[in-house]
Design an enzyme around this catalytic site. Structure first.
Site, mmCIF file in Angstrom:
data_model
loop_
_atom_site.group_PDB
_atom_site.id
_atom_site.type_symbol
_atom_site.label_atom_id
_atom_site.label_comp_id
_atom_site.label_asym_id
_atom_site.label_seq_id
_atom_site.Cartn_x
_atom_site.Cartn_y
_atom_site.Cartn_z
ATOM 1 N N ASN A 152 -54.283 33.362 75.277
ATOM 2 C CA ASN A 152 -55.684 33.726 75.438
ATOM 3 C C ASN A 152 -56.333 32.806 76.458
ATOM 4 O OD1 ASN A 152 -58.355 34.958 74.592
ATOM 5 N ND2 ASN A 152 -58.729 32.801 74.092
ATOM 6 N N GLU A 153 -56.887 33.405 77.483
ATOM 7 C CA GLU A 153 -57.639 32.700 78.521
ATOM 8 C C GLU A 153 -56.908 31.478 79.086
ATOM 9 O OE1 GLU A 153 -61.600 31.953 77.083
ATOM 10 O OE2 GLU A 153 -62.123 34.072 77.070
ATOM 11 N N PRO A 154 -55.661 31.653 79.509
ATOM 12 C CA PRO A 154 -54.969 30.528 80.169
ATOM 13 C C PRO A 154 -55.546 30.286 81.553
ATOM 14 C CG PRO A 154 -53.663 32.517 80.370
ATOM 15 C CD PRO A 154 -54.833 32.872 79.494
ATOM 16 N N VAL A 184 -54.359 37.470 77.749
ATOM 17 C CA VAL A 184 -55.771 37.809 77.896
ATOM 18 C C VAL A 184 -56.385 36.948 78.988
ATOM 19 C CG1 VAL A 184 -57.995 37.896 76.748
ATOM 20 C CG2 VAL A 184 -55.932 38.602 75.521
#
Length: 347
Positions: A152-154, A184
């Protein structure tokens, strides 16, 4: 929903040990197919449009973690809303949750605990591969699981993220060729470097909340243009995995102002108009996921009033105004695929 009746079955797979005192292991399984193209996600050869939200394993009194009674309440509310899916943001959930999703026919995107990943070295890769191996091996037999989310949101705005996610993608693909894989993204389109190697584009955006706060009039223009740009650049279907606003239960304001339930409702409605326009104009969007299903506890921060209050429900699982608005959309929504000759059989 489909215009024709679908009958879903779960089967019990049973293993028996061959000895004098036989032991039995039983597992509920289901059979269905998944396919994805540059335009659509299909389940049992029918176009699928995801209507759901992110969730957390969190509740009043219990705090973090799985709870049988809470799970029963949550699935009741999911069905009450008319939703068909949720994302396990940002970690794998208890297996009991997936078992209930199987039984209830609710679809799940399973996500690893790689949240805000910013280090992409070999030691992290080794650990990340191990985690994904555990997740896939544990959850691959759940028919409710339709997608793997690697992170998520790397910080995929750096070049080193590209070979990292390419290698991780191939690792998961070898274990499971049957499901789409994503991570994501929260980066701007000019900075998003590794998403082109994923099967589905997933995007977190908070128009008129974290950006252009208070300007509800910008939502349709900003969201439409950005989602259209992503799909054209990468030639893949897109899913908005997070959008929303904070709303303190019982706070009202007209004209709508931030933190009021009225603002929350209008923000969602402006997004709904955008999604409908995208579908009508044949932009390959495959779903809309609100952040969040229910309010949840956060660390003490000046940007949050003790909780993240972006939920459709309070932390005690009571509905806000937004829950009724979302129910009105999800209950009556019928996805008409722009790319199918038979537009009736859409899920």
């Amino acid at each position: 929903m489909s215009a024709k009746t679908h009958i879903a079955y779960l089967y019990t797979f049973q293993v028996k040990t061959n000895n004098e005192n036989s032991d039995y292991y039983r597992m509920r399984i289901g059979v269905r197919t998944l396919q994805w193209t540059s335009k659509e996600l299909l389940i049992n050869n029918e176009p699928l449009y995801l209507r759901g939200f992110g969730k957390h394993e969190d509740s009043i009194i219990r705090g973090r973690g799985y709870d049988d009674a809470l799970s029963a309440r949550d699935f009741y509310l999911i069905k009450w809303l008319g939703a068909n899916s949720f994302r396990t943001s940002h970690y794998p959930y208890a297996e009991e949750t997936l078992q209930q999703a199987d039984s209830e026919g609710v679809l799940v995107i399973v996500e690893s605990a790689a949240c805000n990943l910013r280090i992409f070295g070999p030691d992290v890769m080794k650990f990340h591969k191990g985690v994904m191996t555990e997740i896939v091996n544990r959850d691959k037999n759940h028919p409710s699981v339709i997608m793997w989310s690697l992170a998520n949101e790397p910080y995929n705005n750096v070049e080193v993220s590209v070979p990292y996610f390419q290698e991780l993608y191939q690792h998961v693909r070898k274990m499971d060729p049957s499901r789409p894989i994503t991570f994501v993204n929260s980066q701007q389109i000019q900075n998003a470097k590794a998403i082109e190697y994923m099967d589905i584009l997933t995007l977190n955006r908070y128009s008129s909340w974290y950006s252009d706060s208070g300007h509800l009039e910008l939502i349709q223009h900003q969201t439409y243009n950005e989602l259209e740009a992503f799909t054209k650049k990468f030639n893949k279907p897109i899913l908005l995995t997070e959008y929303g606003a904070g709303a303190i239960s019982g706070l009202h304001s007209l004209p709508e102002t931030m933190w009021s339930e009225d603002y929350h409702v209008t923000l969602l409605q402006e997004h709904f108009k955008t999604f409908d326009s995208l579908i009508f104009n044949k932009i390959p969007i495959i779903g809309e996921m609100i952040w969040n299903f229910a309010d949840f506890k956060t660390p003490q921060e000046y940007i949050r009033p003790g909780l993240c209050v972006k939920g459709l429900f309070t932390r005690e699982r009571q509905p806000k105004m937004a829950a009724y608005v979302v129910k009105g959309r999800y209950d009556t929504f019928r996805y008409i695929s722009p790319w199918q000759n038979n537009t009736l059989n859409c899920v």
